[in-house]
Design an enzyme around this catalytic site. Structure first.
Site, PDB file in Angstrom:
ATOM      1  N   GLU A 126     -11.654 -63.094 -37.846  1.00  0.00           N
ATOM      2  CA  GLU A 126     -10.580 -62.091 -37.981  1.00  0.00           C
ATOM      3  C   GLU A 126      -9.132 -62.822 -37.629  1.00  0.00           C
ATOM      4  O   GLU A 126      -9.208 -63.714 -37.127  1.00  0.00           O
ATOM      5  CB  GLU A 126     -11.026 -61.061 -37.066  1.00  0.00           C
ATOM      6  CG  GLU A 126     -12.460 -60.209 -37.608  1.00  0.00           C
ATOM      7  CD  GLU A 126     -12.786 -58.922 -36.955  1.00  0.00           C
ATOM      8  OE1 GLU A 126     -12.133 -58.591 -36.055  1.00  0.00           O
ATOM      9  OE2 GLU A 126     -14.007 -58.621 -37.288  1.00  0.00           O
ATOM     10  N   PRO A 127      -8.273 -61.993 -38.047  1.00  0.00           N
ATOM     11  CA  PRO A 127      -6.953 -62.494 -37.781  1.00  0.00           C
ATOM     12  C   PRO A 127      -6.825 -62.798 -36.306  1.00  0.00           C
ATOM     13  O   PRO A 127      -6.128 -63.769 -35.651  1.00  0.00           O
ATOM     14  CB  PRO A 127      -5.944 -61.471 -38.293  1.00  0.00           C
ATOM     15  CG  PRO A 127      -6.695 -60.730 -39.458  1.00  0.00           C
ATOM     16  CD  PRO A 127      -8.263 -60.840 -39.061  1.00  0.00           C
ATOM     17  N   ARG A 267      -5.338-106.884 -49.474  1.00  0.00           N
ATOM     18  CA  ARG A 267      -3.830-106.922 -48.948  1.00  0.00           C
ATOM     19  C   ARG A 267      -3.388-108.109 -48.218  1.00  0.00           C
ATOM     20  O   ARG A 267      -3.857-108.633 -47.207  1.00  0.00           O
ATOM     21  CB  ARG A 267      -3.430-105.796 -47.927  1.00  0.00           C
ATOM     22  CG  ARG A 267      -2.287-105.821 -47.072  1.00  0.00           C
ATOM     23  CD  ARG A 267      -1.129-105.260 -48.074  1.00  0.00           C
ATOM     24  NE  ARG A 267       0.124-105.082 -47.171  1.00  0.00           N
ATOM     25  CZ  ARG A 267       1.138-105.048 -47.739  1.00  0.00           C
ATOM     26  NH1 ARG A 267       1.414-105.162 -49.079  1.00  0.00           N
ATOM     27  NH2 ARG A 267       2.169-104.795 -47.058  1.00  0.00           N
ATOM     28  N   GLN A 335      -3.532 -96.129 -41.197  1.00  0.00           N
ATOM     29  CA  GLN A 335      -2.936 -97.264 -40.659  1.00  0.00           C
ATOM     30  C   GLN A 335      -3.024 -98.652 -41.219  1.00  0.00           C
ATOM     31  O   GLN A 335      -2.300 -99.558 -41.305  1.00  0.00           O
ATOM     32  CB  GLN A 335      -3.561 -97.254 -39.024  1.00  0.00           C
ATOM     33  CG  GLN A 335      -2.765 -98.111 -37.970  1.00  0.00           C
ATOM     34  CD  GLN A 335      -1.458 -97.526 -37.800  1.00  0.00           C
ATOM     35  OE1 GLN A 335      -0.954 -96.401 -38.165  1.00  0.00           O
ATOM     36  NE2 GLN A 335      -0.789 -98.306 -37.194  1.00  0.00           N
ATOM     37  N   GLY A 338      -1.118 -98.888 -44.100  1.00  0.00           N
ATOM     38  CA  GLY A 338       0.363 -99.141 -43.808  1.00  0.00           C
ATOM     39  C   GLY A 338       1.094 -98.140 -44.361  1.00  0.00           C
ATOM     40  O   GLY A 338       0.679 -96.810 -44.590  1.00  0.00           O
ATOM     41  N   GLU A 362     -15.740 -73.588 -38.549  1.00  0.00           N
ATOM     42  CA  GLU A 362     -17.287 -73.548 -37.926  1.00  0.00           C
ATOM     43  C   GLU A 362     -17.218 -73.662 -36.512  1.00  0.00           C
ATOM     44  O   GLU A 362     -18.207 -74.455 -35.947  1.00  0.00           O
ATOM     45  CB  GLU A 362     -18.190 -74.389 -38.848  1.00  0.00           C
ATOM     46  CG  GLU A 362     -18.351 -73.772 -40.172  1.00  0.00           C
ATOM     47  CD  GLU A 362     -19.797 -73.807 -40.634  1.00  0.00           C
ATOM     48  OE1 GLU A 362     -20.693 -73.875 -39.657  1.00  0.00           O
ATOM     49  OE2 GLU A 362     -19.980 -73.561 -41.936  1.00  0.00           O
TER      50      GLU A 362
HETATM   51  N1  CAA Z   1     -28.918 -69.193 -30.827  1.00  0.00           N
HETATM   52  C1  CAA Z   1     -29.323 -67.902 -30.165  1.00  0.00           C
HETATM   53  N2  CAA Z   1     -28.844 -67.019 -29.244  1.00  0.00           N
HETATM   54  C2  CAA Z   1     -27.450 -67.561 -28.797  1.00  0.00           C
HETATM   55  C3  CAA Z   1     -27.004 -68.544 -29.330  1.00  0.00           C
HETATM   56  C4  CAA Z   1     -27.875 -69.442 -30.460  1.00  0.00           C
HETATM   57  N3  CAA Z   1     -27.071 -70.610 -30.864  1.00  0.00           N
HETATM   58  N4  CAA Z   1     -25.598 -68.960 -28.599  1.00  0.00           N
HETATM   59  C5  CAA Z   1     -25.634 -67.827 -27.793  1.00  0.00           C
HETATM   60  N5  CAA Z   1     -26.656 -66.911 -28.055  1.00  0.00           N
HETATM   61  C6  CAA Z   1     -26.848 -65.935 -27.069  1.00  0.00           C
HETATM   62  C7  CAA Z   1     -26.558 -66.235 -25.687  1.00  0.00           C
HETATM   63  O1  CAA Z   1     -28.229 -66.744 -25.288  1.00  0.00           O
HETATM   64  C8  CAA Z   1     -26.482 -64.730 -25.265  1.00  0.00           C
HETATM   65  O2  CAA Z   1     -27.504 -64.080 -25.197  1.00  0.00           O
HETATM   66  P1  CAA Z   1     -27.883 -62.894 -23.890  1.00  0.00           P
HETATM   67  O3  CAA Z   1     -26.931 -61.732 -24.461  1.00  0.00           O
HETATM   68  O4  CAA Z   1     -29.080 -62.520 -24.452  1.00  0.00           O
HETATM   69  O5  CAA Z   1     -27.806 -63.505 -22.598  1.00  0.00           O
HETATM   70  C9  CAA Z   1     -25.511 -64.230 -26.140  1.00  0.00           C
HETATM   71  O6  CAA Z   1     -25.802 -64.884 -27.298  1.00  0.00           O
HETATM   72  C10 CAA Z   1     -23.935 -64.350 -26.043  1.00  0.00           C
HETATM   73  O7  CAA Z   1     -23.624 -65.633 -25.724  1.00  0.00           O
HETATM   74  P2  CAA Z   1     -22.635 -66.119 -25.035  1.00  0.00           P
HETATM   75  O8  CAA Z   1     -22.570 -65.298 -23.720  1.00  0.00           O
HETATM   76  O9  CAA Z   1     -22.356 -67.601 -25.207  1.00  0.00           O
HETATM   77  O10 CAA Z   1     -21.249 -65.425 -25.992  1.00  0.00           O
HETATM   78  P3  CAA Z   1     -19.669 -65.922 -25.865  1.00  0.00           P
HETATM   79  O11 CAA Z   1     -19.102 -64.727 -26.225  1.00  0.00           O
HETATM   80  O12 CAA Z   1     -19.320 -66.297 -24.308  1.00  0.00           O
HETATM   81  O13 CAA Z   1     -19.350 -66.827 -27.030  1.00  0.00           O
HETATM   82  C11 CAA Z   1     -19.412 -68.876 -28.256  1.00  0.00           C
HETATM   83  C12 CAA Z   1     -20.145 -67.976 -27.424  1.00  0.00           C
HETATM   84  C13 CAA Z   1     -20.438 -69.865 -28.732  1.00  0.00           C
HETATM   85  C14 CAA Z   1     -18.199 -69.512 -28.037  1.00  0.00           C
HETATM   86  C15 CAA Z   1     -19.122 -67.897 -29.908  1.00  0.00           C
HETATM   87  O14 CAA Z   1     -18.142 -66.857 -29.561  1.00  0.00           O
HETATM   88  C16 CAA Z   1     -18.773 -69.193 -31.080  1.00  0.00           C
HETATM   89  O15 CAA Z   1     -19.800 -69.695 -31.515  1.00  0.00           O
HETATM   90  N6  CAA Z   1     -17.552 -69.220 -31.234  1.00  0.00           N
HETATM   91  C17 CAA Z   1     -17.208 -69.912 -32.362  1.00  0.00           C
HETATM   92  C18 CAA Z   1     -17.347 -69.136 -33.568  1.00  0.00           C
HETATM   93  C19 CAA Z   1     -17.096 -70.125 -34.813  1.00  0.00           C
HETATM   94  O16 CAA Z   1     -18.092 -71.038 -34.868  1.00  0.00           O
HETATM   95  N7  CAA Z   1     -16.671 -69.359 -35.740  1.00  0.00           N
HETATM   96  C20 CAA Z   1     -16.736 -70.177 -37.143  1.00  0.00           C
HETATM   97  C21 CAA Z   1     -16.702 -69.084 -38.369  1.00  0.00           C
HETATM   98  S1  CAA Z   1     -17.423 -69.729 -39.803  1.00  0.00           S
HETATM   99  C22 CAA Z   1     -16.378 -70.607 -40.597  1.00  0.00           C
HETATM  100  O17 CAA Z   1     -15.397 -71.406 -40.007  1.00  0.00           O
HETATM  101  C23 CAA Z   1     -16.437 -70.364 -42.306  1.00  0.00           C
HETATM  102  C24 CAA Z   1     -15.782 -71.125 -42.840  1.00  0.00           C
HETATM  103  O18 CAA Z   1     -15.665 -70.661 -43.985  1.00  0.00           O
HETATM  104  C25 CAA Z   1     -16.153 -72.776 -43.013  1.00  0.00           C
END
Ligand code: CAA
Length: 378
Positions: A126-127, A267, A335, A338, A362
């Site tokens: 989201e934004p 080159r 690089q 050049g 991602e």
């Molecule tokens: N598999 C299963 N469960 C998972 C998991 C996984 N890989 N990773 C985390 N969880 C679970 C944790 O175990 C935890 O579970 P409980 O509540 O049971 O304890 C829960 O999820 C919460 O996890 P965190 O406490 O780690 O959560 P967080 O809020 O601290 O954040 C983060 C975790 C990994 C930073 C996450 O926010 C994240 O991945 N951020 C990046 C988002 C991202 O990749 N966005 C890309 C969008 S897609 C894109 O770019 C599209 C495009 O068009 C190319």
């Protein structure tokens, strides 16, 4: 251990690299310059079976493994990283349905993608919330026989061309990840509005947009799992898609190495090809070492997913390593070229611009390190 590709994978790779050389590379510079969406390439890739690699055979898919998919991904990204981002976007958008949908939902939502070259988008960011995905503000409310969806999504790949969105939203932002839901939304629903195509630095062929949902009515049966299941579905999806995104970086890195080594042989400076100078040789060697290491990490992350082994560490390691490697290698390719490398007349500056995005989308390279360190410290 056997590090070789199977004869079928080799055949797929050869077909994909031929497609990359004949159908992608000749158009890549023009599409980059004009910001033209690679609709033609997506359609042809779909005809060859290179789109929707995540759809199980039971629902009309090709029955590819993730290892097959990253092999194809590397070859197509050799042609153009931006085009492959748009080609693989369906895998990112449809995997939530594979991971969290019922058989009935899979049949209903996945089957149409195997019958014609439709597109789908993954709507998480989201934004105001990118890295902090659990902080999303898009809400759903119970409207009786349907959900009512409100909010805004940002940086949505293929957003302007998608028929279907997998949208992450929350019943209550205060619940953070525990309130997140995954909804399948028809892109033509009333109340959906699509923003203009973003004018990006690189990967300019891929279509990236903001999407607004204003009181959009979504059938109750379009929710994947139950309210609150959306977060785990998103995280599992990213574990699956990060090896694929890493293959974008790998294909781009291999292309940069091939171009740089070819140029280094042609080159002449100080009366010899620059490839004779140790300074250049060491750069090429560094590129080769990192490409090989990235390929092995990606294959391991994909293989683990195929075996049903939790691949979070390998997937994030592959993503961070391959993305950072691609940035370094494409920068070094410029690089080696050049001054010519800095000119748009040569292909390497585009590779460098395209590479930058892989360190951001991602999950940034920093977020991958956060994911890895949390797993290590568990
Ligand atoms: N598999 C299963 N469960 C998972 C998991 C996984 N890989 N990773 C985390 N969880 C679970 C944790 O175990 C935890 O579970 P409980 O509540 O049971 O304890 C829960 O999820 C919460 O996890 P965190 O406490 O780690 O959560 P967080 O809020 O601290 O954040 C983060 C975790 C990994 C930073 C996450 O926010 C994240 O991945 N951020 C990046 C988002 C991202 O990749 N966005 C890309 C969008 S897609 C894109 O770019 C599209 C495009 O068009 C190319």
């Amino acid at each position: 251990m056997d590090f070789s590709l199977s004869p079928e994978q080799k055949e797929m790779y050869d077909l994909a690299i031929k497609f990359a050389k004949n159908e992608m590379i000749p158009f890549a510079a023009e599409y980059d310059e004009e910001g033209t969406f690679c609709e033609k390439q997506i359609k042809k890739a779909w005809e060859l079976g290179f789109v929707n690699t995540c759809i199980p055979e039971k629902f009309g898919g090709n029955g590819f493994t993730l290892l097959d998919a990253v092999t194809i991904g590397e070859a197509l990204s050799y042609g153009c990283m931006g085009m492959y981002t748009s080609i693989m976007c369906n895998d990112l958008a449809l995997t939530p349905i594979v991971v969290g949908g019922s058989d009935e939902q899979k049949e209903k939502f996945l089957r149409p993608f195997t019958e014609s070259p439709k597109l789908a988008s993954f709507c998480l960011t989201e934004p105001g919330n990118g890295s902090d995905a659990a902080g999303i503000k898009t809400t759903i409310k119970d409207g009786g026989d349907h959900w009512i969806l409100n909010g805004q999504k940002m940086w949505i790949t293929n957003g302007g061309y998608a028929d279907l969105f997998t949208v992450y939203c929350t019943t209550d932002p205060e619940l953070k990840h525990k309130g997140i839901c995954a909804l399948v939304v028809d892109a033509k629903s009333e109340g959906v509005s699509i923003g203009n195509k973003e004018d990006k630095m690189g990967q300019r062929t891929s279509d990236t947009r903001a999407i607004q949902f204003e009181n959009v009515k979504v059938p109750k049966e379009n929710m994947l799992g139950s309210p609150g299941d959306g977060w785990k579905i998103a995280m599992k999806t990213l574990d699956h898609s990060r090896p694929l995104v890493s293959s974008i970086a790998l294909g781009g890195s291999q292309r940069a190495l091939d171009l740089a080594s070819q140029y280094a042989k042609e080159r002449i400076q100080f009366n010899v090809p620059i490839a004779k100078h140790q300074a250049i040789q060491f750069m090429l060697a560094e590129m080769q070492m990192k490409i090989e290491a990235a390929r092995l990490l990606i294959q391991k992350a994909a293989w683990q997913a195929d075996q049903g082994i939790q691949n979070t560490i390998a997937a994030s390691s592959a993503k961070a390593f391959a993305a950072d490697t691609c940035m370094q290698i494409t920068t070094d390719a410029v690089q080696i070229y050049g001054g010519y490398g800095y000119s748009k007349e040569y292909p390497v500056e585009k590779l460098m611009r395209d590479a930058k995005l892989i360190q951001i989308y991602e999950g940034t390279s920093q977020i991958q390190r956060l994911v890895i360190s949390r797993e290590v410290l568990k």
